[in-house]
Write an enzyme that holds these catalytic residues in place. Structure first.
Site, PDB file in Angstrom:
ATOM      1  N   SER A 276       0.855  -1.193   0.000  1.00 51.33           N
ATOM      2  CA  SER A 276       0.000   0.000   0.000  1.00 51.33           C
ATOM      3  C   SER A 276       0.882   1.232   0.000  1.00 51.33           C
ATOM      4  CB  SER A 276      -0.899   0.006   1.226  1.00 51.33           C
ATOM      5  OG  SER A 276      -0.132   0.363   2.362  1.00 51.33           O
ATOM      6  N   LYS A 277       0.231   2.376  -0.026  1.00 51.54           N
ATOM      7  CA  LYS A 277       0.948   3.657  -0.080  1.00 51.54           C
ATOM      8  C   LYS A 277       1.976   3.795   1.040  1.00 51.54           C
ATOM      9  CE  LYS A 277      -1.978   6.667  -2.728  1.00 51.54           C
ATOM     10  NZ  LYS A 277      -3.262   5.975  -2.866  1.00 51.54           N
ATOM     11  N   ARG A 278       1.705   3.143   2.180  1.00 46.35           N
ATOM     12  CA  ARG A 278       2.647   3.246   3.295  1.00 46.35           C
ATOM     13  C   ARG A 278       4.034   2.732   2.903  1.00 46.35           C
ATOM     14  NH1 ARG A 278       1.822  -0.270   6.918  1.00 46.35           N
ATOM     15  NH2 ARG A 278       0.330  -1.424   5.655  1.00 46.35           N
ATOM     16  N   HIS A 279       4.060   1.801   1.957  1.00 45.00           N
ATOM     17  CA  HIS A 279       5.344   1.218   1.558  1.00 45.00           C
ATOM     18  C   HIS A 279       6.089   2.075   0.543  1.00 45.00           C
ATOM     19  CE1 HIS A 279       2.982  -2.375   2.891  1.00 45.00           C
ATOM     20  NE2 HIS A 279       4.107  -2.561   3.557  1.00 45.00           N
TER      21      HIS A 279
END
Ligand code: GLU
Ligand code: ZN
Length: 514
Positions: A276-279
């Site tokens: 996800s965007k967190r990565h």
């Protein structure tokens, strides 16, 4: 129109559309977001699978835009642009002749309704007249009673079919629900996960196929289209597994053969959580803007959960298409490694010719303004293309190049004087070294790497100085930095006059500090 007639027509159509023995795969995105790694991995595997079959393999693109509330034209555009950029081509579409389609479900809404009505006629689906308020009430009641039950209570399943038909014909608002056969088990085989079994009673109770506004649900449109388009293999993300028993029941209700299913393992970040965007970046657009090459992305994505030949990292799209085998898909989730993707990018940059790489880097160079006002003139263009040899091996992204190459197009700012000093040398010693280097420069600017190296080595020996001590201040004088593209190539591109001028400038600056 009497449903029966249409039913028969459609069946005749089916048998001609479905070419026996051939593989037909599809990518069926819902345009509710930008194309991201997971989706494009699905698209790529389907594409490769179809292509791996030679002329017998077909790859279809189908827009599943039944959810009009989440639809956005921007995402459709993004899908086409992404396909275009990655070099994926689909094989056919609804328009006969001319550049074909893709299939677009919102243009086929009447068709799904007819199929839903056909199921009602056969007693495999039924009209539901419940109001949204009633559905909401059941939900609330169940929640309050902590009954553990969810979904519809099958209220309308027992309405007499003649009565229900009359109510629908008289204009009463209805949805159509699938009549899930109770007390049975539904089994299907997944190419990766093996046999999967679900008790029908645990499947979402009698889900809606056609909504009261006449629009199909995702499930109806998906199954009808996979059948009509003769899809032989459904390869999709593992998050669709819970829907598959329902789809299998629908195929059975329609009397159709289900395609083969192959649910792809998840793509995770290195922390084991869904990517996800967190990565980091996840949309293809972002990767593209960061300067990833399509070849690098395609190559890397193709390895997310699939293996090809032993001992090889780099594959072209064509090679992948030739080598792809469904039985080489992994069961384990794939881990997305941003560093590895960077490595791929560097590798593909190294494979570019000077001209190609210059083309990739030019937009960044213009943005950085390294050519001065008015963009590059013909000479600068030539130098720019030739300078690719100096940076190719050092780049991960094209956007890194302009900063490294700016010194070729304008005199670099004079660095702090200590930058010129080789180890243990002071200002005086550095001036002496540069004065030894000065007479070499105009000759070296006309030599190839090998000759220039021999020449400066011999000079260092003759002068009794270390080669590194001679080269370091020279490098800083020419490029403005201790770490820079190769010195000899830089001298050649700058030419004897400019090179000499820069050395003189450095000498003057250092002398000024004595
Ligand atoms: N429209 C679904 C999606 O967005 C397609 C699922 C499938 O491939 O059957 O993923
Ligand atoms: Zn109902």
């Amino acid at each position: 129109m009497p449903a029966r007639v249409l039913w028969d027509i459609v069946h005749i159509m089916d048998s001609t559309e479905k070419a026996a023995g051939n593989v037909r795969a599809r990518y069926a995105p819902s345009p509710t977001g930008l194309q991201h790694i997971g989706g494009i991995r699905t698209a790529l595997f389907n594409y490769l699978f179809a292509r791996s079959q030679g002329p017998g393999g077909k790859f279809l693109l189908r827009l599943e835009d039944t959810d009009r509330t989440r639809f956005d034209e921007r995402y459709v555009k993004n899908l086409y642009e992404t396909f275009d950029w990655l070099g994926f081509r689909w094989d056919e579409g609804p328009d006969i002749g001319g550049p074909a389609g893709p299939y677009i479900q919102s243009e086929r809404f009447d068709l799904y309704k007819k199929y839903a009505l056909g199921l009602v006629e056969q007693g495999r689906a039924y009209y539901c007249f419940c109001s949204p308020q009633r559905i909401e009430e059941i939900r609330k009641q169940r929640e309050e009673a902590h009954s553990g039950e969810s979904g519809y209570d099958r209220h309308c399943r027992t309405i007499d079919s003649v009565e229900a038909g009359e109510r629908a014909a008289s204009g009463e608002s209805y949805a159509i629900r699938l009549k899930i056969p109770l007390g049975e088990t539904t089994r299907f085989h997944d190419r990766i996960l093996g046999d999967i079994e679900w008790k029908n009673d645990d499947v979402n109770p009698d889900p809606v196929l056609l909504k009261s506004d006449g629009f199909p649900t995702y499930h109806l449109a998906n199954v009808v289209d996979d059948h009509l388009m003769g899809i032989t293999h459904v390869m999709r993300a593992q998050e669709w597994i819970p829907s598959t028993p329902l789809h299998v029941i629908m195929y059975r209700s329609f009397g159709w053969e289900a395609p083969e299913f192959c649910h792809l393992p998840m793509v995770m970040g290195q922390d084991g959580k869904k990517l996800s965007k967190r990565h980091g970046a996840t949309s293809i657009d972002e990767f593209r803007k960061q300067g990833y090459l399509r070849e690098a992305l395609v190559n890397y994505i193709a390895l997310l959960g699939c293996s090809y030949e032993e001992g090889k990292d780099l594959y072209t799209l064509e090679e992948l298409a030739r080598l792809f085998r469904m039985d080489k898909l992994n069961k384990a989730p794939a881990v997305f490694d941003y560093k590895k993707l960077e490595w791929y990018n560097g590798q593909y940059i190294r494979m570019k010719s000077d001209g190609e790489l210059a083309g990739l880097i030019m937009p960044y160079a213009l943005e950085a303004g390294i050519f001065g006002k008015g963009g590059p003139d013909e000479d600068q263009k030539k130098i720019f293309t030739a300078s690719m040899a100096l940076v190719r091996e050092r780049l991960v992204f094209p956007g890194e190049a302009p900063a490294k190459l700016a010194y070729l197009f304008a005199e670099p700012p004079l660095p702090p004087l200590e930058e010129f000093f080789p180890k243990k040398a002071d200002t005086g010693a550095t001036v002496a070294l540069l004065e030894k280097a000065l007479p070499l420069v105009s000759k070296m600017a006309l030599m190839d790497d090998g000759d220039a190296e021999q020449y400066i080595k011999a000079a260092a020996e003759k002068e009794g100085v270390r080669l590194g001590d001679l080269m370091m201040p020279l490098r800083v004088a020419i490029t403005g930095a201790r770490v820079s593209p190769p010195l000899f190539g830089s001298l050649r591109l700058l030419g004897p006059d400019v090179s000499e001028k820069r050395v003189n400038r450095a000498i003057a600056a250092l002398k000024g500090a004595l």
